[in-house]
Design an enzyme around this catalytic site. Structure first.
Site, PDB file in Angstrom:
ATOM      1  N   LYS A 169       0.850  -1.191   0.000  1.00  0.00           N
ATOM      2  CA  LYS A 169       0.000   0.000   0.000  1.00  0.00           C
ATOM      3  C   LYS A 169       0.887   1.244   0.000  1.00  0.00           C
ATOM      4  O   LYS A 169       1.475   1.594   1.019  1.00  0.00           O
ATOM      5  CB  LYS A 169      -0.906   0.020   1.230  1.00  0.00           C
ATOM      6  CG  LYS A 169      -1.894   1.161   1.174  1.00  0.00           C
ATOM      7  CD  LYS A 169      -1.962   1.852   2.521  1.00  0.00           C
ATOM      8  CE  LYS A 169      -2.627   3.204   2.477  1.00  0.00           C
ATOM      9  NZ  LYS A 169      -2.044   4.196   1.580  1.00  0.00           N
ATOM     10  N   GLY A 222       5.839   4.747   9.048  1.00  0.00           N
ATOM     11  CA  GLY A 222       5.044   5.973   9.113  1.00  0.00           C
ATOM     12  C   GLY A 222       5.136   6.567  10.508  1.00  0.00           C
ATOM     13  O   GLY A 222       6.087   6.324  11.250  1.00  0.00           O
ATOM     14  N   GLY A 227       1.377   3.897  13.592  1.00  0.00           N
ATOM     15  CA  GLY A 227       1.977   2.597  13.920  1.00  0.00           C
ATOM     16  C   GLY A 227       1.254   1.937  15.082  1.00  0.00           C
ATOM     17  O   GLY A 227       1.020   0.713  15.089  1.00  0.00           O
ATOM     18  N   GLU A 244       8.427   0.753  11.634  1.00  0.00           N
ATOM     19  CA  GLU A 244       9.479   1.764  11.480  1.00  0.00           C
ATOM     20  C   GLU A 244       8.805   3.116  11.629  1.00  0.00           C
ATOM     21  O   GLU A 244       8.098   3.561  10.737  1.00  0.00           O
ATOM     22  CB  GLU A 244      10.124   1.658  10.095  1.00  0.00           C
ATOM     23  CG  GLU A 244      10.809   0.331   9.814  1.00  0.00           C
ATOM     24  CD  GLU A 244      12.118   0.177  10.557  1.00  0.00           C
ATOM     25  OE1 GLU A 244      12.490   1.055  11.349  1.00  0.00           O
ATOM     26  OE2 GLU A 244      12.772  -0.866  10.353  1.00  0.00           O
ATOM     27  N   CYS A 278      13.104  10.147   8.147  1.00  0.00           N
ATOM     28  CA  CYS A 278      12.934   9.700   9.540  1.00  0.00           C
ATOM     29  C   CYS A 278      14.226   9.879  10.325  1.00  0.00           C
ATOM     30  O   CYS A 278      14.195  10.270  11.487  1.00  0.00           O
ATOM     31  CB  CYS A 278      12.473   8.249   9.565  1.00  0.00           C
ATOM     32  SG  CYS A 278      13.492   7.186   8.539  1.00  0.00           S
ATOM     33  N   GLU A 380       8.671  15.531  16.778  1.00  0.00           N
ATOM     34  CA  GLU A 380       9.378  15.346  15.508  1.00  0.00           C
ATOM     35  C   GLU A 380       8.996  16.502  14.573  1.00  0.00           C
ATOM     36  O   GLU A 380       7.818  16.749  14.337  1.00  0.00           O
ATOM     37  CB  GLU A 380       8.967  14.010  14.859  1.00  0.00           C
ATOM     38  CG  GLU A 380       9.655  13.784  13.525  1.00  0.00           C
ATOM     39  CD  GLU A 380       9.267  12.464  12.845  1.00  0.00           C
ATOM     40  OE1 GLU A 380       8.101  12.059  12.953  1.00  0.00           O
ATOM     41  OE2 GLU A 380      10.151  11.864  12.209  1.00  0.00           O
TER      42      GLU A 380
HETATM   43  P1  NAD Z   1       1.635   8.108   8.050  1.00  0.00           P
HETATM   44  O1  NAD Z   1       1.690   7.347   9.315  1.00  0.00           O
HETATM   45  O2  NAD Z   1       0.633   9.207   7.916  1.00  0.00           O
HETATM   46  O3  NAD Z   1       1.350   7.140   6.804  1.00  0.00           O
HETATM   47  C1  NAD Z   1       2.179   6.053   6.469  1.00  0.00           C
HETATM   48  C2  NAD Z   1       1.388   5.067   5.610  1.00  0.00           C
HETATM   49  O4  NAD Z   1       0.363   4.487   6.425  1.00  0.00           O
HETATM   50  C3  NAD Z   1       0.657   5.681   4.415  1.00  0.00           C
HETATM   51  O5  NAD Z   1       0.651   4.760   3.338  1.00  0.00           O
HETATM   52  C4  NAD Z   1      -0.751   5.879   4.959  1.00  0.00           C
HETATM   53  O6  NAD Z   1      -1.738   5.939   3.952  1.00  0.00           O
HETATM   54  C5  NAD Z   1      -0.903   4.629   5.817  1.00  0.00           C
HETATM   55  N1  NAD Z   1      -1.911   4.744   6.890  1.00  0.00           N
HETATM   56  C6  NAD Z   1      -2.471   5.851   7.422  1.00  0.00           C
HETATM   57  N2  NAD Z   1      -3.334   5.512   8.396  1.00  0.00           N
HETATM   58  C7  NAD Z   1      -3.307   4.163   8.490  1.00  0.00           C
HETATM   59  C8  NAD Z   1      -3.966   3.217   9.321  1.00  0.00           C
HETATM   60  N3  NAD Z   1      -4.828   3.585  10.275  1.00  0.00           N
HETATM   61  N4  NAD Z   1      -3.693   1.899   9.157  1.00  0.00           N
HETATM   62  C9  NAD Z   1      -2.803   1.487   8.224  1.00  0.00           C
HETATM   63  N5  NAD Z   1      -2.158   2.351   7.392  1.00  0.00           N
HETATM   64  C10 NAD Z   1      -2.398   3.665   7.533  1.00  0.00           C
HETATM   65  O7  NAD Z   1       3.127   8.650   7.810  1.00  0.00           O
HETATM   66  P2  NAD Z   1       3.656   9.602   6.650  1.00  0.00           P
HETATM   67  O8  NAD Z   1       3.210  10.997   6.943  1.00  0.00           O
HETATM   68  O9  NAD Z   1       3.353   9.017   5.318  1.00  0.00           O
HETATM   69  O10 NAD Z   1       5.254   9.473   6.858  1.00  0.00           O
HETATM   70  C11 NAD Z   1       5.987  10.307   7.709  1.00  0.00           C
HETATM   71  C12 NAD Z   1       6.333   9.586   9.014  1.00  0.00           C
HETATM   72  O11 NAD Z   1       6.991   8.361   8.705  1.00  0.00           O
HETATM   73  C13 NAD Z   1       7.317  10.352   9.878  1.00  0.00           C
HETATM   74  O12 NAD Z   1       6.922  10.250  11.224  1.00  0.00           O
HETATM   75  C14 NAD Z   1       8.634   9.624   9.663  1.00  0.00           C
HETATM   76  O13 NAD Z   1       9.578   9.783  10.693  1.00  0.00           O
HETATM   77  C15 NAD Z   1       8.176   8.231   9.504  1.00  0.00           C
HETATM   78  N6  NAD Z   1       9.168   7.428   8.803  1.00  0.00           N
HETATM   79  C16 NAD Z   1       9.842   6.460   9.493  1.00  0.00           C
HETATM   80  C17 NAD Z   1      10.824   5.709   8.864  1.00  0.00           C
HETATM   81  C18 NAD Z   1      11.580   4.643   9.594  1.00  0.00           C
HETATM   82  O14 NAD Z   1      12.140   3.784   8.933  1.00  0.00           O
HETATM   83  N7  NAD Z   1      11.610   4.630  10.907  1.00  0.00           N
HETATM   84  C19 NAD Z   1      11.118   5.940   7.518  1.00  0.00           C
HETATM   85  C20 NAD Z   1      10.409   6.942   6.842  1.00  0.00           C
HETATM   86  C21 NAD Z   1       9.425   7.670   7.501  1.00  0.00           C
END
Ligand code: NAD
Length: 476
Positions: A169, A222, A227, A244, A278, A380
């Site tokens: 996804k 995310g 998470g 992650e 991240c 963050e």
């Molecule tokens: P997000 O949590 O909004 O979304 C991530 C993904 O999850 C998207 O595909 C989104 O559509 C999906 N999603 C949203 N709600 C969901 C739910 N309830 N159930 C399942 N999936 C759902 O994050 P974002 O804004 O896309 O990314 C930024 C964040 O990601 C930052 O906090 C960043 O630090 C983190 N990040 C972490 C890593 C790592 O490896 N630790 C790497 C990159 C980004």
């Protein structure tokens, strides 16, 4: 574009599409199907049917597909990078890096898979014992928009080579590159149903992947809050999880640091991908004795960064990916400004000029003298803003660095063996760099401690995250 289920390019059950916008111009780059729960269920069915044949193939045959796909991705690097810049916003040279990174990761898992074997033990009294490793089944891969290609590769590389089938996804604001990469994997010989791509909202598509009992593992990247929701949704079916999550990486600059090198480290470590990484440097602690010189040089360097459309020559930093991300960064900086927390010595606002009006731009920003309890340190900040505080020495620097709910990455800039030994030992992080930051080669395990996540991606251990062990004790 369409989504991929069972080797077919389909519209969603709803028949609706959503537009993907260029974050620099607001123009529509393309559209993708607005998937929902039923589309995920179809993908689960397809992935379940494909699992038997795929998992029965030899690791070599499976990983060959990854290798062929990687070669094709390198050949089409320029077009794929342009698509990534158009939907994500990053400067084109960073997009080229990311597309090459996708190929590197697939090639790494291709090379590794041939060596993946079980264990053999001859135990007196128990007989000959082997430990077999079996794929888990259907795995969900939920990807964010900041580094969509790299994070897709971190998940599908180890999942596919170990014999699992996958439902991917992509994020709402950057799904197109992921779709193209899946198409290349299909053309490289991935059988129908082995990799399925369902586009759409997290609240429906993402949640159904987390909840659906047919999915045995979810690998999610995310935000921390999302998470946590994924973990709750996955709990009833007791799924394997890799999470992650966010980070707030500290960078400690000691008094013996090579200042020009550390300044360049900040430019890359904080402003790469417009700060939306991240493991970006999100807190800077510099020794008092060198702080003035360091900040002076850093400010000059930051002010020279050219902000603009990632496709334009000479642009060092693009826009933020989406309006919500820009709004959040603006509100975090405004809150600090309103409370009089620190002094903005560079940036601090959206750039002026007609060319910036339609995009989500924010200037690269430095804020000095930030109090220890500022939200700029505790939350963050997912954009190009660096809060800076001075420290009296290593004790204080380590205390402050570890005083965070996050524990993803950290770096220390010094040539002292004693300082390196203590800092690498004591920093609470999944990855610690010395005199560098942000580099994550495919061989290195990557993941966080504390609220930054559970489990590891990348490296050879990632294979184990997609397999379970079966012990077989044979008495003859
Ligand atoms: P997000 O949590 O909004 O979304 C991530 C993904 O999850 C998207 O595909 C989104 O559509 C999906 N999603 C949203 N709600 C969901 C739910 N309830 N159930 C399942 N999936 C759902 O994050 P974002 O804004 O896309 O990314 C930024 C964040 O990601 C930052 O906090 C960043 O630090 C983190 N990040 C972490 C890593 C790592 O490896 N630790 C790497 C990159 C980004």
């Amino acid at each position: 574009m369409k989504m991929l289920i069972n080797g077919e390019w389909r519209d969603s059950v709803s028949g609706k599409m959503f537009a993907v916008h260029n974050p620099a111009t607001g123009d529509v780059v393309g559209e993708a199907p607005l998937g929902g729960e039923d589309d995920v269920r179809s993908a689960v069915q397809a992935a379940g049917e494909a699992f038997g044949d795929w998992s029965a193939k030899s690791p070599r045959d499976r990983s060959k597909v990854l290798f062929f796909a990687a070669t094709e991705v390198r050949r089409r690097n320029t077009d794929l990078a342009a698509l990534l810049t158009a939907e994500q916003g990053k400067p084109i040279r960073e997009a080229v890096d990311e597309i090459n990174g996708f190929a590197n990761i697939l090639e790494y898992y291709h090379a590794l898979s041939a060596g993946e074997r079980g264990e053999f033990m001859n135990l007196r009294g128990y007989g000959r014992t082997t430990v077999l490793r079996r794929p888990l089944g259907i795995c969900g891969a939920i990807v964010p928009w900041n580094m969509p290609a790299i994070i897709m590769a971190w998940k599908i590389g180890p999942a596919l080579t170990t014999g699992n089938t996958v439902i991917l996804k992509p994020a709402r604001t950057a799904p197109l590159t992921c779709i193209k990469l899946a198409e290349i994997l299909g053309d490289a010989g991935l059988p129908p149903g082995v990799l399925n791509v369902v586009t759409g909202p997290g609240e429906t598509v993402g949640r159904e992947i987390a909840r659906n009992p047919g999915v045995r593992k979810v690998s999610f990247t995310g935000e921390v809050g999302t998470g946590r929701q994924v973990a709750l949704d996955a709990a009833p079916a007791l799924k394997r999880l890799t999470l992650e999550l966010g980070g707030s990486d500290p960078m400690i600059v000691c008094d013996d640091a090579e200042i020009p090198m550390a300044v360049e480290g900040v430019i890359r470590g904080r402003f790469y991908n417009c700060g939306q990484v991240c493991t970006a440097i999100k807190r800077l602690y510099v020794y008092e004795s060198i702080a003035d010189e360091f900040v002076r040089r850093l400010t000059a360097r930051v002010e020279a960064i050219v902000v603009g459309n990632g496709m334009d020559r000479g642009v060092g930093m693009g826009p933020l990916n989406n309006p919500a991300g820009l709004e959040r960064v603006v509100s975090q900086v405004d809150a600090a400004r309103d409370r009089g927390e620190g002094e903005i010595v560079a940036g601090g606002q959206t750039p002026e000029g007609e060319v910036y009006k339609r995009g989500h731009f924010f200037l690269p920003t430095l804020i000095t003298g930030v109090p220890r309890d500022s939200v700029l340190f505790s939350e963050e900040v997912f954009g190009p803003v660096l809060p800076i505080a001075t420290v009296s020495g290593l004790d204080e620097a380590l205390d402050l660095a570890n005083n965070s709910r996050y524990g993803l990455g950290a770096s220390v800039w010094t040539h002292s063996a004693d300082v390196i030994a203590r800092a690498t030992d004591e920093l609470e992080a999944g990855i610690v760099w010395v005199n560098q930051h942000l580099k994550i080669p495919p061989e290195v395990p990557f993941g966080g401690t504390k609220a930054s996540g559970i489990g590891r991606e990348n490296g050879s251990r990632a294979l184990e995250e997609y397999m379970e062990e079966k012990a077989v004790l044979i008495r003859l």
